[in-house]
Enzyme design. Structure first.
Site, PDB file in Angstrom:
ATOM      1  N   HIS A   1       0.789  -0.981  -0.409  1.00  0.00           N
ATOM      2  CA  HIS A   1       0.005   0.447  -0.027  1.00  0.00           C
ATOM      3  C   HIS A   1       0.487   1.543   0.099  1.00  0.00           C
ATOM      4  O   HIS A   1       2.000   1.513   0.577  1.00  0.00           O
ATOM      5  CB  HIS A   1      -1.266   0.250   1.496  1.00  0.00           C
ATOM      6  CG  HIS A   1      -1.716  -1.723   1.363  1.00  0.00           C
ATOM      7  ND1 HIS A   1      -2.621  -1.785   0.056  1.00  0.00           N
ATOM      8  CD2 HIS A   1      -1.717  -2.301   2.272  1.00  0.00           C
ATOM      9  CE1 HIS A   1      -3.683  -2.392   0.946  1.00  0.00           C
ATOM     10  NE2 HIS A   1      -2.476  -3.365   2.580  1.00  0.00           N
TER      11      HIS A   1
ATOM     12  N   GLU B   1      -1.473  -0.083   8.454  1.00  0.00           N
ATOM     13  CA  GLU B   1      -2.395  -1.313   8.759  1.00  0.00           C
ATOM     14  C   GLU B   1      -1.686  -2.325   9.915  1.00  0.00           C
ATOM     15  O   GLU B   1      -0.207  -1.966  10.597  1.00  0.00           O
ATOM     16  CB  GLU B   1      -3.217  -1.819   7.852  1.00  0.00           C
ATOM     17  CG  GLU B   1      -2.219  -2.989   7.070  1.00  0.00           C
ATOM     18  CD  GLU B   1      -3.008  -3.470   5.958  1.00  0.00           C
ATOM     19  OE1 GLU B   1      -3.841  -3.059   5.705  1.00  0.00           O
ATOM     20  OE2 GLU B   1      -1.847  -3.858   4.819  1.00  0.00           O
TER      21      GLU B   1
ATOM     22  N   HIS C   1       3.498  -7.284   1.804  1.00  0.00           N
ATOM     23  CA  HIS C   1       2.742  -8.459   2.743  1.00  0.00           C
ATOM     24  C   HIS C   1       1.693  -9.235   2.182  1.00  0.00           C
ATOM     25  O   HIS C   1       1.631  -8.982   0.569  1.00  0.00           O
ATOM     26  CB  HIS C   1       2.685  -7.531   3.940  1.00  0.00           C
ATOM     27  CG  HIS C   1       1.343  -6.540   3.623  1.00  0.00           C
ATOM     28  ND1 HIS C   1       0.969  -5.564   3.108  1.00  0.00           N
ATOM     29  CD2 HIS C   1      -0.223  -6.946   3.159  1.00  0.00           C
ATOM     30  CE1 HIS C   1       0.596  -5.333   2.555  1.00  0.00           C
ATOM     31  NE2 HIS C   1      -0.358  -5.853   2.645  1.00  0.00           N
TER      32      HIS C   1
ATOM     33  N   ARG D   1      -1.571  -4.395  -6.051  1.00  0.00           N
ATOM     34  CA  ARG D   1      -1.538  -5.977  -5.866  1.00  0.00           C
ATOM     35  C   ARG D   1      -0.427  -7.314  -7.040  1.00  0.00           C
ATOM     36  O   ARG D   1      -0.119  -6.201  -8.346  1.00  0.00           O
ATOM     37  CB  ARG D   1      -2.396  -6.843  -6.853  1.00  0.00           C
ATOM     38  CG  ARG D   1      -2.577  -8.217  -7.143  1.00  0.00           C
ATOM     39  CD  ARG D   1      -4.015  -8.568  -7.329  1.00  0.00           C
ATOM     40  NE  ARG D   1      -5.002  -8.410  -6.602  1.00  0.00           N
ATOM     41  CZ  ARG D   1      -5.740  -7.720  -7.387  1.00  0.00           C
ATOM     42  NH1 ARG D   1      -6.147  -7.447  -8.578  1.00  0.00           N
ATOM     43  NH2 ARG D   1      -7.030  -7.447  -6.882  1.00  0.00           N
TER      44      ARG D   1
END
Length: 321
Positions: free
Chosen positions: A99, A116, A174, A194
């Site tokens: 991200h 996150e 990740h 992605r």
């Protein structure tokens, strides 16, 4: 205090654990995610019960403003709720992804970035997560590894167990591995690059879009010796797991009542019941029963919050400030 209707998402890699974990009946299958608390456009949470039942989260913020979010948060985020809370059930490996940070996300998408964290709720015998690079690579080497299907060889791979925690700042590559059931707390952003999807095909035989080039400029190529978040478990006290500019998350493993002093916090609190059941009571005397798999939003106007476990209860709390 507010509970919200979960937003259940059926996904190609989703499993069958979320509904029974939350204690809800549904005919929906392959539920990969339950969005517990969301202000994401077109995926706004709706109050489930009480006098404001049916009210969307943005409408709730518009109605209550700083009393709900806190003065600083309301000034910073306006009517956008700044956190997205999910449960994730991975029957298959999720795609490898990254991200962007705030700066890049704004430049490219006029959006916030996504930092996150994961808390492992349960894990099958061979469940694993990938987080960060296992060795130093250049952007060109990263790109080549995607092209020749060796990207997994250069990522740190961790076998996981319940209670494991991973902090994922924007820019860290990740993926969630098969057999993982996690709670995820993140910035309100739905931007995902992605990188690799194991060459999977959907029901129509199509592969999913990859964002290899976009990801190349978003990745933090720093290598760390260990990407796990280590903490000392303890009962009946606050155990801080993560503290960053976007959220502070703590774990309460309770066998007896515990009261949080919120008078100086100036922030909402999100309480996520990971295990067991009990009651949450604020300083006005309002009491809300909560059980495993439920999430409660406590307004910033609350001066204190009491957790009363029924036998035992594990709660994650998250706030900003």
């Amino acid at each position: 205090m507010y509970k919200f209707q979960p937003i259940l998402k059926s996904l190609i890699w989703g499993g069958e654990k979320i509904a029974p974990y939350k204690g809800i009946a549904t005919d929906q299958r392959n539920i990969g995610e339950s969005w517990e608390l969301s202000g994401v456009k077109d995926n706004e949470s709706v109050v489930a019960e009480g006098p404001e039942a049916g009210t969307s989260l943005p409408e709730l913020i518009a109605r209550h403003g700083a009393a709900l979010l806190g003065k600083a948060n309301y000034g910073r985020f306006g009517e956008e709720f700044p956190l997205l809370i999910k449960f994730i059930d991975a029957r298959q490996d999720l795609s490898i992804q990254v991200h962007p940070n705030d700066e890049l996300a704004w430049e490219r998408h006029k959006s916030k970035g996504k930092t996150e964290m994961w808390y492992v709720v349960s894990a099958d015998k061979d469940a694993h997560l990938r987080s960060g690079f296992s060795k130093q690579v250049t952007p060109a080497e990263y790109e080549a590894s995607v092209g020749d299907n060796t990207i997994t060889d250069i990522l740190a791979d961790y076998k996981i167990a319940p209670g494991d925690v991973f902090f994922l700042p924007a820019g860290r590559v990740h993926s969630i591995g098969a057999g993982s059931f996690i709670a995820e707390i993140q910035q309100t952003s739905n931007i995902t690059y992605r990188i690799y999807d194991f060459n999977r095909r959907d029901a129509n035989g199509n592969t999913r879009e990859l964002h290899t080039e976009l990801a190349k400029g978003a990745i933090d190529y720093t290598v760390l010796p260990d990407y796990r978040t280590h903490y000392e478990p303890a009962q009946d006290t606050r155990v801080e797991l993560v503290s960053c500019p976007y959220f502070t998350t703590s774990l309460y493993d309770l066998t007896r009542p515990e009261t949080l002093d919120l008078a100086s916090l100036d922030s909402f609190v999100v309480a996520i019941c990971i295990e067991g059941c009990g009651t949450l009571t604020d300083d006005s005397g309002a009491a809300v029963p909560v059980h495993q798999g439920e999430t409660v939003l406590i307004p910033a106007s609350a001066r204190s919050l009491a957790f009363t476990p029924d036998g035992g209860m594990k709660i994650l709390t998250s706030w900003i400030g």
